[in-house]
Write a protein that holds these residues in place. Structure first.
Motif, short mmCIF file in Angstrom:
data_model
loop_
_atom_site.label_atom_id
_atom_site.label_comp_id
_atom_site.label_asym_id
_atom_site.label_seq_id
_atom_site.Cartn_x
_atom_site.Cartn_y
_atom_site.Cartn_z
N LEU A 1 45.79 -40.05 -45.23
CA LEU A 1 46.23 -40.99 -46.25
C LEU A 1 46.40 -40.31 -47.60
N GLU A 2 45.57 -39.32 -47.89
CA GLU A 2 45.62 -38.61 -49.17
C GLU A 2 46.64 -37.47 -49.17
N HIS B 1 48.65 -37.62 -55.96
CA HIS B 1 47.67 -38.65 -56.33
C HIS B 1 48.35 -39.98 -56.62
N VAL B 2 49.58 -39.92 -57.12
CA VAL B 2 50.32 -41.17 -57.35
C VAL B 2 50.52 -41.89 -56.02
N GLY B 3 50.97 -41.13 -55.02
CA GLY B 3 51.18 -41.73 -53.70
C GLY B 3 49.91 -42.32 -53.13
N THR B 4 48.81 -41.59 -53.26
CA THR B 4 47.54 -42.08 -52.74
C THR B 4 47.11 -43.35 -53.46
N ALA B 5 47.21 -43.35 -54.79
CA ALA B 5 46.78 -44.52 -55.56
C ALA B 5 47.64 -45.74 -55.24
N SER B 6 48.93 -45.53 -55.04
CA SER B 6 49.81 -46.65 -54.71
C SER B 6 49.45 -47.23 -53.36
N GLY C 1 44.48 -47.65 -41.33
CA GLY C 1 45.24 -46.84 -40.37
C GLY C 1 46.74 -47.01 -40.55
N VAL C 2 47.17 -48.23 -40.86
CA VAL C 2 48.59 -48.50 -41.09
C VAL C 2 49.08 -47.72 -42.31
N LEU C 3 48.30 -47.73 -43.38
CA LEU C 3 48.71 -47.01 -44.59
C LEU C 3 48.67 -45.50 -44.39
N ALA C 4 47.75 -45.02 -43.57
CA ALA C 4 47.73 -43.59 -43.26
C ALA C 4 49.01 -43.20 -42.51
N GLN C 5 49.48 -44.08 -41.63
CA GLN C 5 50.76 -43.82 -40.97
C GLN C 5 51.89 -43.75 -42.00
N LEU C 6 51.87 -44.67 -42.96
CA LEU C 6 52.92 -44.69 -43.97
C LEU C 6 52.93 -43.39 -44.78
N ARG C 7 51.74 -42.84 -45.04
CA ARG C 7 51.68 -41.58 -45.79
C ARG C 7 52.39 -40.46 -45.03
N LEU C 8 52.37 -40.53 -43.70
CA LEU C 8 53.08 -39.53 -42.91
C LEU C 8 54.58 -39.62 -43.11
N GLN D 1 58.10 -41.71 -55.86
CA GLN D 1 56.89 -42.43 -56.22
C GLN D 1 56.97 -43.14 -57.57
N THR D 2 57.62 -42.53 -58.55
CA THR D 2 57.56 -43.04 -59.92
C THR D 2 58.01 -44.50 -60.09
N PRO D 3 59.14 -44.93 -59.50
CA PRO D 3 59.60 -46.29 -59.76
C PRO D 3 58.69 -47.40 -59.23
#
Length: 243
Positions: free
Chosen positions: A29-30, A133-138, A160-167, A179-181
């Motif tokens: 996720l991170e 870190h922006v992605g993780t915080a979001s 687990g769903v959000l960890a998939q999204l991080r991939l 990430q910025t917008p």
């Protein structure tokens, strides 16, 4: 005993394979374990100081969550998502995030404070141009939305769903541009939820998820096509009669 110490005690008393799975899930996720990363039994069992069968139990948990795969005759590896995987992630996100917003009037004050803290963390990371870190915080912001249900089981599933999204984020070529917008929109959704404007928050979140899904799917499909091109080229260039 404080709430933090209770959480710590619960984590410490969890089975070893569950604690290891949680640690590896957090790394995904991170953004520390991108798609394709091999997860070797020998190295990880030594790192976590557990027997290999315990480590394999943790990996089975992550396989069940759709975070790792076992390529033929190879070690476990972090999964590379397909467009179909992304569509499934967003179906789940709509059901849980919109449901949590609808029921947010029953959430305790601590849940609203957690929501605010995640947005502040994302804004701080943007100011430092710390895009990972922006992605993780979001992602943690959306976890905090679902956390308003007050359900440990739902929280664990959604992590687990959000960890998939991080991939899926891992294949973004320009993480800053992606990430910025979203951070100002997280701030706006947070404000609507905290003010009790659940209809407005739900409408903005639905639009947010629709746009996010389209963007992620486009990038994942492009990545799939790029991965298939070399294989086609090799087949096309192979001499007749060759293996």
């Amino acid at each position: 005993m404080t709430e933090d110490s209770e959480i710590f005690d619960q984590a410490a008393s969890a089975p070893a394979d569950e604690r290891i799975a949680r640690a590896l899930r957090d790394r995904i996720l991170e953004g520390h374990l991108p798609p394709g990363t091999q997860l070797r039994d020998s190295r990880l069992s030594a790192e976590f100081a557990v027997a290999r069968h315990t480590l394999r139990g943790a990996l089975r948990r992550l396989e069940h969550e759709g975070l790792i795969v076992y390529p033929m005759h190879k070690s476990a590896a972090v999964k590379t998502l397909t467009a179909d995987d992304v569509h499934e992630i967003y179906r789940v996100r709509r059901a849980l995030e919109l449901g949590a917003i609808e029921n947010s009037s029953a959430a305790p004050a601590e849940a609203f404070e957690a929501l605010e803290a995640t947005v502040h963390a994302a804004e701080s990371a943007v100011s430092q141009e710390a895009w990972n870190h922006v992605g993780t915080a979001s992602l943690r912001f959306h976890q905090a939305i679902v956390g308003m249900f007050g359900s440990v089981s739902i929280d664990q599933f959604f992590s687990g769903v959000l960890a998939q999204l991080r991939l899926a984020f891992a294949v973004m070529k320009d993480e800053a541009q992606w990430q910025t917008p979203w951070v100002p929109r997280d701030r706006e959704i947070c404000g609507l939820i905290r003010s009790g404007n659940r209809a407005g928050a739900a409408a903005l979140t639905r639009q947010y998820l629709d746009e996010s899904e389209r963007g992620v799917v486009d990038v994942v499909r492009a990545n799939e096509m790029n991965q298939r091109r070399p294989a086609r080229r090799r087949r096309h260039n192979a001499p007749e009669g060759g293996q």
